[in-house]
Enzyme design. Structure first.
Site, short mmCIF file in Angstrom:
data_model
loop_
_atom_site.label_atom_id
_atom_site.label_comp_id
_atom_site.label_asym_id
_atom_site.label_seq_id
_atom_site.Cartn_x
_atom_site.Cartn_y
_atom_site.Cartn_z
N ILE A 104 -5.21 4.69 1.34
CA ILE A 104 -5.54 3.55 0.48
C ILE A 104 -5.95 2.32 1.30
O ILE A 104 -6.54 1.40 0.77
CB ILE A 104 -4.36 3.20 -0.46
CG1 ILE A 104 -3.11 2.78 0.31
CG2 ILE A 104 -4.03 4.40 -1.36
CD1 ILE A 104 -1.98 2.25 -0.58
N LYS A 105 -5.59 2.31 2.58
CA LYS A 105 -5.95 1.19 3.48
C LYS A 105 -5.75 -0.17 2.82
O LYS A 105 -6.60 -1.04 2.90
CB LYS A 105 -7.38 1.34 4.01
CG LYS A 105 -7.55 2.58 4.89
CD LYS A 105 -8.88 2.64 5.60
CE LYS A 105 -9.01 3.86 6.49
NZ LYS A 105 -9.07 5.15 5.74
N ARG A 106 -4.61 -0.34 2.15
CA ARG A 106 -4.33 -1.62 1.53
C ARG A 106 -3.71 -2.56 2.57
O ARG A 106 -3.41 -2.15 3.70
CB ARG A 106 -3.36 -1.45 0.34
CG ARG A 106 -3.84 -0.50 -0.76
CD ARG A 106 -5.12 -0.98 -1.43
NE ARG A 106 -5.36 -0.31 -2.70
CZ ARG A 106 -6.32 0.58 -2.93
NH1 ARG A 106 -7.16 0.96 -1.97
NH2 ARG A 106 -6.49 1.10 -4.14
N ASP B 108 -13.26 0.30 4.42
CA ASP B 108 -13.12 1.63 5.01
C ASP B 108 -14.42 1.89 5.74
O ASP B 108 -15.12 0.93 6.09
CB ASP B 108 -12.83 2.67 3.93
CG ASP B 108 -12.01 3.83 4.47
OD1 ASP B 108 -12.54 4.59 5.31
OD2 ASP B 108 -10.86 3.99 4.06
#
EC number: 4.1.1.23
Lengths: 307, 307
Positions: A104-106, B108
């Site tokens: 999710i790369k939050r 991303d």
């Protein structure tokens, strides 16, 4: 959950995660046709197609692998119906006893990062009740905002016995623009790695590894070797194998001498295997069997490299 | 959309965005009670409560402001029903002609960043049809992964005439851990700022400002002054006013001499105004009127500071 991950890696002899990053272009025509027939050429139709695609791949590979890593962006692009397919995928993988790493790369600050942590790893309170939102086992986190962005995830993860992987040195060509910049003679990603170690000390598994891992791309094996030494108790999630160019022999640097310490992701190379010449004999109808064979081949490739 | 933003800021004389970041603890009891009565103490009940809360605040403030900034984490914590409330909020704000800045802090690589861009700014293709997923006008982006993470957003934003704000120097206490590190004697955030300028040259508005903006926290006014000069044609989104401690007088550095170039966010200070002693006279029943008064006071505070 880091203990379970290590245990499952030992059992399957496969330090591998399947990246469930379904693009519609990967989904065989017969699956799309059926989904569009049932739901139309709509967001719901697209969501149904990627869910059926995922389900077949999970059914064909779950006994071989410890974990999957669905990339939420690939679902989010289809709005609400896409995110419903994400949630369905997470739940289905859990029913097959797979560990789910939500890519999710939050990352945000304070109570906002807390809200992401709650939604993806923890339970949210509604009046006197509590509910899991997405309920992954691990998530990926972007550290640009510092400890304020990571600590809320740790606070939620500790009681849940869940974990996270912090972006440290990413696999993409432009990752060096900021990550490689020298700070007192050392690249920024090493500073991030030192923080990962500090954060990780708060949340250690009984297996000797921390619940706080790092993302280090397979495409930079020399940097991988340095980071492996800097973070001896950190599990490293390694993207970039296969379609992004890295091979089994590039991965040696990411493992510890115990043969543990890293889990290698492959997305396109597995889920769209049937599109490669090597697996073309399976044909689109048997795309999931092609994915199974690709997992077996990847296990062999990595196994022979790390001995 | 940057042209529309500038035009609306001139018209309202309010370089202000209302941060629609609803925590359940901000929502007055009578709204929660009704929502739980209709939907139970469920995720759907929580989503209904925050939607009704948002709607009342938008109704009470939309004529005074150019834009809103919903923080998606606050919705995502309630899973799918929460994200449905996010989408409903975006659509409702559009119906009131407000510009919607989705505070999503995504980022991303390559096709994955492209998927986020498609889902939040663009349209996704399903067979022969195309659909907007969330359809914000601007989004926030985390730049840690470099150009690979930003370019796909620009590629989607150009034909849509939409934009983005790149995290440059964030408002939180630990933002300095990585962002302030010196690279060849200059802090990392200045390098990010230079990239923001480069990225922005690809997508300029007719108003003289770029569609590619920057996030610079109000809590670091000296750094704000440096960044203002480094990025003369960049719109700066300024968080940290009010609840995080910054005042109108701290904001002077973020504006250009034309009185433009910055838009200041306030979330809690506006949406939970009725909880402050200053606005207690409104009472929880009239929470939206308290929010309206807080917007008027904020406009006055900033207006007198920037002259």
């Amino acid at each position: 959950m880091i203990d379970k991950l290590v245990e499952k890696i030992k059992k399957t002899k496969a330090p591998i995660e399947v990246g469930l990053d379904p693009m519609l272009s990967y989904v065989p025509e017969h699956i799309k046709e059926k989904a569009y027939k049932d739901f139309g050429e709509t967001l719901e139709g697209a969501a149904e197609a990627i869910w059926q695609f995922n389900k077949a791949i999970v059914d064909a590979t779950y006994d071989l692998i410890p974990a999957v890593k669905p990339q939420i962006a690939m679902y989010e692009q289809f709005g609400i119906p896409g995110l419903m397919a994400f949630k369905k995928t997470v739940d289905y993988c859990h029913s097959k006893d797979l560990i789910v790493i939500g890519d999710i790369k939050r990352g945000d600050i304070g109570s906002t990062s807390g809200a992401y942590a709650t939604g993806h790893l923890g339970k949210v309170m509604v009046g006197s009740k509590s509910y899991y939102g997405f309920d992954e086992d691990f998530v990926t986190i972007n550290p640009y905002m510092g400890t304020d962005s990571v600590q809320p995830f740790i606070d939620v993860a500790v009681p849940e016995k869940k974990g996270m992987f912090i972006l440290t040195k990413t696999s993409n060509p432009s990752s060096g623009e900021f990550q490689d910049q020298l700070v007192n003679g050392r690249p920024l990603y090493e500073l991030v790695a030192e923080k990962v170690v500090q954060w990780g000390e708060q949340h250690m598994g009984t297996c000797g590894y921390s619940y706080v891992g790092a993302v280090v791309g397979a495409t930079y094996p020399e940097m991988g070797a340095v980071l492996r030494k800097l973070m001896p108790k950190t599990y490293i999630l390694v993207p970039g194998y296969g379609a992004q160019g890295a091979k089994g022999s590039d991965l040696v640097n990411y493992f510890n001498e115990d043969g543990l310490g890293a889990i290698v992701n492959s997305s396109r190379g597995i889920i769209a295997a049937y599109k490669q010449e090597k697996y073309a004999k399976f044909g689109p109808e048997n795309f999931a069997d092609a994915s199974r064979q690709a997992v077996i081949d990847m296990r062999e490739d990595i196994g022979s490299a790390i001995g």
